[in-house]
Design an enzyme around this catalytic site. Sequence first.
Site: not given
Ligand code: ADE
Length: 317
Positions: A34, A177
């Site tokens: 992300g 959020d």
């Molecule tokens: N995307 C954001 N945080 C994450 C996480 N802890 N595990 C997998 N995908 C993610």
Amino acid sequence: YIGSAQVLIQAQPYNSKYEIPRKHFFVYNHLVLGSGEFGIVVEGAIQLPQDGRMIQVAVKTVRPNVDLQYFRALLSEVKVMTCIGRHPHIVNIVGACTKDIRKSEILLAVEYCRKGNLRDFLRKSREGFKNQIEDGKLQPLESIVEGAICTRDLIRWSCEIANGMDFLSSKNIIHADLACRNILLTESLVAKISDFGLSRQLMDYSNYVKKHQCPLPWKWMAIESLKDMHFSIQSDVWSYGVLLWETFSLGEVPYPGQNWSHEFLNDLVAGKRLVKPTYATDTIYELMLECWNEDLRGRPKFFKLKEKFEGVLADVS
Ligand code: ADE
């Protein structure tokens, strides 16, 4: 933006129990999970100092060359996570590197949640979904279909999220959020609350007023948050109601096609609410409506919501 509560967090001690040397951190920058304007989450691994075991993690860092305030924000996120302790329904910290800093990095490693966020997972599960509601009543499953998601799963996640929020509220944490995009699922499909980036810890205050922040998750925000940026545990309950709506519609966008305008707020004040989603019973929709009570004192507490969903879960098991 750094809110006043963030300043309070910075005054807190950092629990160095979670500090891990940089050389034990493996950051896979090409495996992006992300990314935002100033932060990025990638896959990674850390080698535990105790026994040398490698653990898969998600690593949150700040992009290089961004404003100092974002380093502070991540640092306060690390502090919040180390101070509040662990819970099965939050994305827990595994380790952090805040001291042994190379190229002025801060690394935060959290539990890896293989199945990604709940919103995308629900959308992918629409085909093959087992609806257990017949004539408005929940029915037990006739047969277990391997890999299929059913109404019982939606109820279990609702219960798990209320449980995690009850824990956060007991630590005076406001999420601010709460939405399906910020719930992550583990390999075994356990729901965990994620993204404390915006979360605010309250010290002795039961809520606090915050000004100027963009962009805002307005479709998930309570009336008082939209009116005067008033956030509290009870405004998280409103957002939880919208999260329930997303869950029981299998990841639909709330208020589709709407853009922000004062009309939206006026409609809420006039009593307009989201309509019952396809996969909710009347009982579950009534809980959503209680979460969207204009009077925040009239909204249910997270422990009550957890109990209610435990009751519904018992009916369908
Ligand atoms: N995307 C954001 N945080 C994450 C996480 N802890 N595990 C997998 N995908 C993610």
